[in-house]
Design an enzyme around this catalytic site. Sequence first.
Site, PDB file in Angstrom:
ATOM      1  N   ALA A  10      -5.045  -6.862  -5.926  1.00  0.00           N
ATOM      2  CA  ALA A  10      -4.944  -7.059  -7.367  1.00  0.00           C
ATOM      3  C   ALA A  10      -4.067  -8.244  -7.742  1.00  0.00           C
ATOM      4  CB  ALA A  10      -4.397  -5.785  -8.015  1.00  0.00           C
ATOM      5  N   SER A  11      -3.148  -8.643  -6.866  1.00  0.00           N
ATOM      6  CA  SER A  11      -2.242  -9.742  -7.205  1.00  0.00           C
ATOM      7  C   SER A  11      -2.457 -10.984  -6.352  1.00  0.00           C
ATOM      8  CB  SER A  11      -0.783  -9.289  -7.069  1.00  0.00           C
ATOM      9  OG  SER A  11      -0.510  -8.856  -5.751  1.00  0.00           O
ATOM     10  N   ARG A  14      -5.946 -13.302   0.688  1.00  0.00           N
ATOM     11  CA  ARG A  14      -5.612 -14.147   1.832  1.00  0.00           C
ATOM     12  C   ARG A  14      -6.729 -14.104   2.854  1.00  0.00           C
ATOM     13  NH1 ARG A  14      -1.672 -10.201   3.582  1.00  0.00           N
ATOM     14  NH2 ARG A  14      -2.782  -8.226   3.783  1.00  0.00           N
ATOM     15  N   HIS A 237     -13.692  -1.312   0.880  1.00  0.00           N
ATOM     16  CA  HIS A 237     -12.594  -0.807   0.062  1.00  0.00           C
ATOM     17  C   HIS A 237     -11.319  -0.996   0.865  1.00  0.00           C
ATOM     18  CE1 HIS A 237     -10.455   2.790  -2.058  1.00  0.00           C
ATOM     19  NE2 HIS A 237     -10.026   1.613  -2.481  1.00  0.00           N
ATOM     20  N   ASP A 238     -10.352  -1.690   0.294  1.00  0.00           N
ATOM     21  CA  ASP A 238      -9.173  -2.062   1.072  1.00  0.00           C
ATOM     22  C   ASP A 238      -8.481  -0.857   1.702  1.00  0.00           C
ATOM     23  OD1 ASP A 238      -8.182  -1.128  -1.373  1.00  0.00           O
ATOM     24  OD2 ASP A 238      -7.290  -3.051  -1.957  1.00  0.00           O
ATOM     25  N   THR A 239      -8.498   0.285   1.027  1.00  0.00           N
ATOM     26  CA  THR A 239      -7.896   1.469   1.632  1.00  0.00           C
ATOM     27  C   THR A 239      -8.709   1.935   2.828  1.00  0.00           C
ATOM     28  OG1 THR A 239      -7.200   2.111  -0.583  1.00  0.00           O
ATOM     29  CG2 THR A 239      -6.932   3.734   1.148  1.00  0.00           C
ATOM     30  N   THR A 260       0.059  -2.060  -3.782  1.00  0.00           N
ATOM     31  CA  THR A 260       0.086  -1.886  -5.234  1.00  0.00           C
ATOM     32  C   THR A 260      -0.125  -0.428  -5.587  1.00  0.00           C
ATOM     33  OG1 THR A 260      -0.711  -4.136  -5.600  1.00  0.00           O
ATOM     34  CG2 THR A 260      -1.007  -2.579  -7.396  1.00  0.00           C
ATOM     35  N   ASN A 297      -4.234   9.230  -4.853  1.00  0.00           N
ATOM     36  CA  ASN A 297      -3.680   7.958  -5.327  1.00  0.00           C
ATOM     37  C   ASN A 297      -2.360   8.205  -6.053  1.00  0.00           C
ATOM     38  OD1 ASN A 297      -6.231   6.990  -4.577  1.00  0.00           O
ATOM     39  ND2 ASN A 297      -6.184   5.456  -6.179  1.00  0.00           N
TER      40      ASN A 297
END
Length: 474
Positions: A10-11, A14, A237-239, A260, A297
């Site tokens: 979200a921020s 890379r 999904h990053d998780t 995050t 979450n």
Amino acid sequence: MCHVAIDIGASSGRHIVGQVVDGKMELTEVYRFENGLTRKDGHLCWDIDALAENVIAGLAAAKEAGFEPSTIGIDTWAVDYVLLDENDRRIGDCVGYRDARTDGVKDALELSGILSFGEHYARTGIQYQQFNTVYQLCAQSREARGALDAATTLLMVPDYLNFVLTGKKAQEYTNASTTGLVNAETCDWDDVLIDRLNLPWDIFQPIHMPGELLGRLRPEVAERVGFDAEVVLVASHDTGSAWLAVPARDEQAVYFSSGTWSLVGVENRAPICTPESAMANFTNEGGYERRYRYLKNIMGLWMIQNVRKEFGEITGTAPSWGELVAAAEEARAEGFRAVVDADDPEFLAPASMLGALRDVCSQYGQPVPQTMGEYALCVYDSLADDYARTVELLSALTGVAYTSINIVGGGSNNGYLNQATADACGLPVFAGPTEGTALGNLMVQFIYSNEYASLEEARAAIKKSFEIKEYLPR
């Protein structure tokens, strides 16, 4: 042989090149870029064109750094999507999950008798979060039905970026599962829900599993970046990627992906869609090899990220993470103690995180933080307290007595929070690897390329490749 993980949060995003050398994993960051939400036409939106441009620019940077990856994988956050028309042109903006358009959607569906959350959860096993894709689509249908009717394709954010690279459309399972529209048992779109919600069937693409080949780079992309490569579907999904990189010592380990968001849970072979699980708001998100990420979450480092940002605006220079931890330790030594519910909706997207912390502390009779250290301590202790409640609830729901906690992701670097978590949970904490998400992304590519024979072999290599720190409860 080398590979590149494009890991976008979200921020920031890379590009990390991964190689297997003598059985160990080696990572090299070659490109980094900023990301964030901006307000446009009344909504909080992602600059999806800038994301696509940075994806390509980062691949060119990998070539400039001397690497020529054979495969590429992309992971991002979940739930957000892009609509395309019949000519594959994007329709509208990519609205972000923190936007307020989904306020009240779940209640409206229940009050109208269209869909109760109990039935919804029994079919999908996905926890309620007001920004789930299903609620976003219902909100868009109410606000701008014309865009849905004009669309022929829905792609989740990483699927859209894959499309930019390859021209191929597919929806990857781990991210699709977070929509709240995938059946937990069949791992495919739930036709009953899609019909009940009056959503257009033709926009949903076939679901593909991580580890499958999507395609090669478009010729014009290959020419620009200086090489050709295969684009492989990873756990997008990053998780889902982070979960792969957990070097758990046994099956009684709890997994934390700390970034995050803080994602707290375990890996199951079957979904748990009971009413008790629904009431506890645990989710059954899709994982690699059709495993289920059974987790909850928690607001996570979003809170301290905003505290840091606001103090940077106040002083002109954002404090380092080390300075925040040192200030928190000083506040603790001075006896300050304030704990809030980290899942309070007031912390989701406040105009000021400092103001939200003051207001919630005051509302619940907690000491009100005044200094940077007191704010940081309040956040860290509140997170540790929330982690402990979640682990206790997880144990009750699964019937398993957990014996350890594994933390991966950027939050694994925070020694104070790791120790506070061990103390609050009464369990040893194993912290690392830091690059959990990018590493999990690369692990799927390593397995696809036969550099590791299985997930078990790749996980065993993590312990040999990276430092894992241990924190014992005091």
